[in-house]
Design an enzyme around this catalytic site. Structure first.
Site, PDB file in Angstrom:
ATOM      1  N   LYS A  60      38.368  -4.576  24.781  1.00 54.08           N
ATOM      2  CA  LYS A  60      39.679  -4.153  23.781  1.00 54.08           C
ATOM      3  C   LYS A  60      39.696  -3.513  22.759  1.00 54.08           C
ATOM      4  O   LYS A  60      40.799  -3.229  21.961  1.00 54.08           O
ATOM      5  CB  LYS A  60      39.328  -5.660  22.822  1.00 54.08           C
ATOM      6  N   SER A 310      35.188  -6.933  32.151  1.00 56.71           N
ATOM      7  CA  SER A 310      35.488  -6.938  30.511  1.00 56.71           C
ATOM      8  C   SER A 310      34.847  -6.309  29.269  1.00 56.71           C
ATOM      9  O   SER A 310      35.209  -5.572  28.278  1.00 56.71           O
ATOM     10  CB  SER A 310      36.569  -8.076  30.422  1.00 56.71           C
TER      11      SER A 310
END
Length: 325
Positions: A60, A310
């Protein structure tokens, strides 16, 4: 596309290229690695995109840095606020730290201590509120309205989606032969970014989302075509939301090829496998892509697949539980 989605700027491949130009001075491309033992486990040619090796330990940060640079003059005046189970908050805190901007992050009580400490170390004020992400999110939105902060939503932000989509630019520029990309889904910004870039650059690549069956709001929303609020009981906090987000859902309804649900137990087993086979630290959400690939081994046998790993932000207590210690 609904009128409210039109109010957002739909993310584009051009936006992803601009995002890469913005973030390149601050974030290096992440490794794309193959592991013969992992390929043997899945029965396919497996590559891992190591977003878990970014400076915050999660993908992110690409979006946070992109948004902050693009809106730097505004956010320098207002400060920023976000809600997060940790990785989105770290992204916003990291970007704010780079440019000396005030940041506040609302997290649920009992949030991942590793992620909380990282946000605090970056200078963000961490505000504990609510039992889960969605209660923290509602509080953050209220504080933004009250004080005039720039509220950075974890999904309905085209600049975030274009920023995280830069990982797929890197994948497709490095690998000529890709049949499918598996990407974890919580709110869906990562999957939306993957879809926008992959379908623009190489439409034949299948994009497959993976979510915990214990937090299936995004899945049910994608299936029904309507935003759904559901229950949330997953241990994988990176996937832990009981509401779906409009902009990622609009993108995924247009471009996502498949959406898989896997159990938390399957994610735990995948977490162990990822740590064993890649020799890197992996959090539950970071292993969800592998869990999804293993759940449809027969369909991808012999194909070339990329797993978006991720994040790495697992606490020692979480790791002990997963390992059965």
């Amino acid at each position: 596309m609904s009128e409210s989605v039109r109010e957002h700027t739909y993310p584009t491949i051009e936006g992803a290229h601009r995002a890469r130009e913005r973030i390149s001075a601050y974030l290096a491309p992440t490794p794309l690695r193959s592991y013969p033992s992992l390929s043997g486990l899945v029965g396919a040619r497996v590559w891992v995109k190591h977003e878990n090796l970014l400076s915050t330990g999660a993908f992110k940060v690409r979006g946070g840095v992109n948004l902050t640079i693009a809106e730097r003059e505004t956010v320098a005046r207002t400060g920023v606020i976000a809600a997060s189970t940790g990785n989105h908050g770290q992204s916003v805190a990291y970007a704010a730290h780079l440019f000396g901007i005030e940041a506040r992050i609302c997290v649920p009580r009992g949030a991942n201590a590793v992620k909380v400490r990282a946000m605090q170390d970056l200078g963000a004020e961490v505000i504990f509120h609510g039992a889960d992400f969605d209660e923290a999110r509602e509080h953050a939105a209220a504080l933004a309205t009250e004080h005039g902060y720039r509220y950075v939503h974890s999904g309905d932000e085209p600049l975030l989606i274009e920023g995280v989509g830069t990982h797929t630019l890197e994948i497709l520029e490095e690998l000529d032969d890709v049949d499918a990309i598996f990407v974890p889904i919580g709110g869906g910004s990562g999957a939306a970014g993957t879809c926008v870039v992959a379908k623009s650059m190489r439409p034949s690549v299948r994009v497959v989302g993976v979510q915990s069956s214990a937090a299936r709001a995004a899945y049910d929303s994608w299936k029904t075509g309507e935003l759904v609020t559901g229950t949330m009981g997953t241990r994988a906090e990176g996937l832990a939301t009981r509401t779906a987000f409009e902009l990622p859902q609009a993108v995924m309804r247009d471009l996502l090829d498949d959406f898989l649900l896997v159990s938390d137990d399957e994610i735990d087993r995948a977490t162990i496998a990822m740590i064993e086979h890649t020799r890197t630290l992996v959090e539950a959400a970071g292993a969800a892509a592998l869990a999804g690939a293993l759940s449809i081994k027969e369909q991808i046998a012999g194909k070339t697949v990329v797993l978006i790993c991720s994040g790495a932000n697992i606490t020692p207590d979480q790791l002990r539980v997963v390992l059965g210690a």
